[in-house]
Motif scaffolding. Structure first.
Motif, PDB file in Angstrom:
ATOM      1  N   ALA A   1      11.738  45.431 -15.653  1.00  0.00           N
ATOM      2  CA  ALA A   1      13.170  45.101 -15.730  1.00  0.00           C
ATOM      3  C   ALA A   1      13.407  43.649 -15.335  1.00  0.00           C
ATOM      4  O   ALA A   1      14.237  42.973 -15.947  1.00  0.00           O
ATOM      5  CB  ALA A   1      13.969  46.040 -14.826  1.00  0.00           C
ATOM      6  N   ALA A   2      12.675  43.170 -14.344  1.00  0.00           N
ATOM      7  CA  ALA A   2      12.829  41.767 -13.906  1.00  0.00           C
ATOM      8  C   ALA A   2      12.406  40.819 -15.018  1.00  0.00           C
ATOM      9  O   ALA A   2      13.054  39.788 -15.240  1.00  0.00           O
ATOM     10  CB  ALA A   2      12.021  41.519 -12.643  1.00  0.00           C
ATOM     11  N   LYS A   3      11.338  41.139 -15.742  1.00  0.00           N
ATOM     12  CA  LYS A   3      10.893  40.294 -16.845  1.00  0.00           C
ATOM     13  C   LYS A   3      11.945  40.254 -17.946  1.00  0.00           C
ATOM     14  O   LYS A   3      12.197  39.219 -18.531  1.00  0.00           O
ATOM     15  CB  LYS A   3       9.575  40.810 -17.422  1.00  0.00           C
ATOM     16  N   ASP A   4      12.543  41.415 -18.207  1.00  0.00           N
ATOM     17  CA  ASP A   4      13.571  41.499 -19.249  1.00  0.00           C
ATOM     18  C   ASP A   4      14.827  40.721 -18.890  1.00  0.00           C
ATOM     19  O   ASP A   4      15.548  40.268 -19.778  1.00  0.00           O
ATOM     20  CB  ASP A   4      13.941  42.961 -19.518  1.00  0.00           C
ATOM     21  N   MET A   5      15.093  40.558 -17.593  1.00  0.00           N
ATOM     22  CA  MET A   5      16.314  39.889 -17.164  1.00  0.00           C
ATOM     23  C   MET A   5      16.133  38.377 -17.020  1.00  0.00           C
ATOM     24  O   MET A   5      17.110  37.668 -16.906  1.00  0.00           O
ATOM     25  CB  MET A   5      16.792  40.481 -15.833  1.00  0.00           C
ATOM     26  N   LYS A   6      14.886  37.892 -17.038  1.00  0.00           N
ATOM     27  CA  LYS A   6      14.649  36.454 -16.905  1.00  0.00           C
ATOM     28  C   LYS A   6      15.238  35.734 -18.119  1.00  0.00           C
ATOM     29  O   LYS A   6      15.079  36.184 -19.254  1.00  0.00           O
ATOM     30  CB  LYS A   6      13.146  36.167 -16.845  1.00  0.00           C
ATOM     31  N   PRO A   7      15.885  34.592 -17.871  1.00  0.00           N
ATOM     32  CA  PRO A   7      16.367  33.816 -19.016  1.00  0.00           C
ATOM     33  C   PRO A   7      15.189  33.267 -19.806  1.00  0.00           C
ATOM     34  O   PRO A   7      14.197  32.823 -19.223  1.00  0.00           O
ATOM     35  CB  PRO A   7      17.186  32.691 -18.386  1.00  0.00           C
ATOM     36  N   LYS A   8      15.296  33.351 -21.100  1.00  0.00           N
ATOM     37  CA  LYS A   8      14.204  32.872 -21.970  1.00  0.00           C
ATOM     38  C   LYS A   8      14.581  31.517 -22.540  1.00  0.00           C
ATOM     39  O   LYS A   8      15.544  31.391 -23.265  1.00  0.00           O
ATOM     40  CB  LYS A   8      13.929  33.892 -23.062  1.00  0.00           C
TER      41      LYS A   8
ATOM     42  N   THR B   1      23.729  51.350 -16.653  1.00  0.00           N
ATOM     43  CA  THR B   1      23.618  50.034 -16.025  1.00  0.00           C
ATOM     44  C   THR B   1      22.195  49.533 -16.258  1.00  0.00           C
ATOM     45  O   THR B   1      21.334  50.301 -16.701  1.00  0.00           O
ATOM     46  CB  THR B   1      23.877  50.120 -14.502  1.00  0.00           C
ATOM     47  N   PRO B   2      21.929  48.286 -15.925  1.00  0.00           N
ATOM     48  CA  PRO B   2      20.548  47.802 -16.072  1.00  0.00           C
ATOM     49  C   PRO B   2      19.535  48.626 -15.251  1.00  0.00           C
ATOM     50  O   PRO B   2      18.377  48.714 -15.604  1.00  0.00           O
ATOM     51  CB  PRO B   2      20.621  46.360 -15.571  1.00  0.00           C
ATOM     52  N   GLY B   3      19.997  49.217 -14.179  1.00  0.00           N
ATOM     53  CA  GLY B   3      19.088  49.983 -13.324  1.00  0.00           C
ATOM     54  C   GLY B   3      19.102  51.483 -13.588  1.00  0.00           C
ATOM     55  O   GLY B   3      18.522  52.251 -12.825  1.00  0.00           O
TER      56      GLY B   3
END
Length: 116
Positions: free
Chosen positions: A108-115, A43-45
């Motif tokens: 992980a939060a940075k990776d999940m932010k929409p770009k 999972t993402p976590g």
């Protein structure tokens, strides 16, 4: 005035050591199963879960080592010294673990932010 010695029968110390060993083996099996479970369903976590599980395992191992030291205590001053060292190392370890977990969560939060 000297501290009174703790008179603990050798049989009781042996029994305490065996109990610690048995509990440590049981926790070892638990951590092994938990690690397999975390790895089985990515999972993402997952990485954060693995890290948290690793930190928990380290803390439990430290607690068992602490218990082994206490089994061999011969006076109250020695017990207090061992307890003080244990608490100090646990606070240091907890702070380091929190820094690492926080870093992982932020990453992980940075990776999940929409770009955009």
């Amino acid at each position: 005035m000297s501290e009174p010695k703790l008179e603990v029968p050798a049989e009781l110390r042996d029994m305490a050591e065996k109990t610690i060993d048995q509990a440590e083996r049981a926790f070892g099996m638990f951590f092994e199963a938990a690690s397999k479970s975390v790895a089985a369903i990515p999972t993402p976590g997952t990485e954060i879960s693995k890290q948290a599980l690793s930190f928990t395992e380290q803390n439990v191992k430290a607690a068992f080592e602490h218990a082994r030291k206490l089994v061999h205590v011969t006076d109250l001053q020695q017990a207090m010294q061992i307890q003080s060292e244990f608490l100090r190392s646990q606070f240091t370890s907890a702070g380091e673990h929190m820094r690492q977990i926080t870093g992982e969560v932020m990453s992980a939060a940075k990776d999940m932010k929409p770009k955009f």
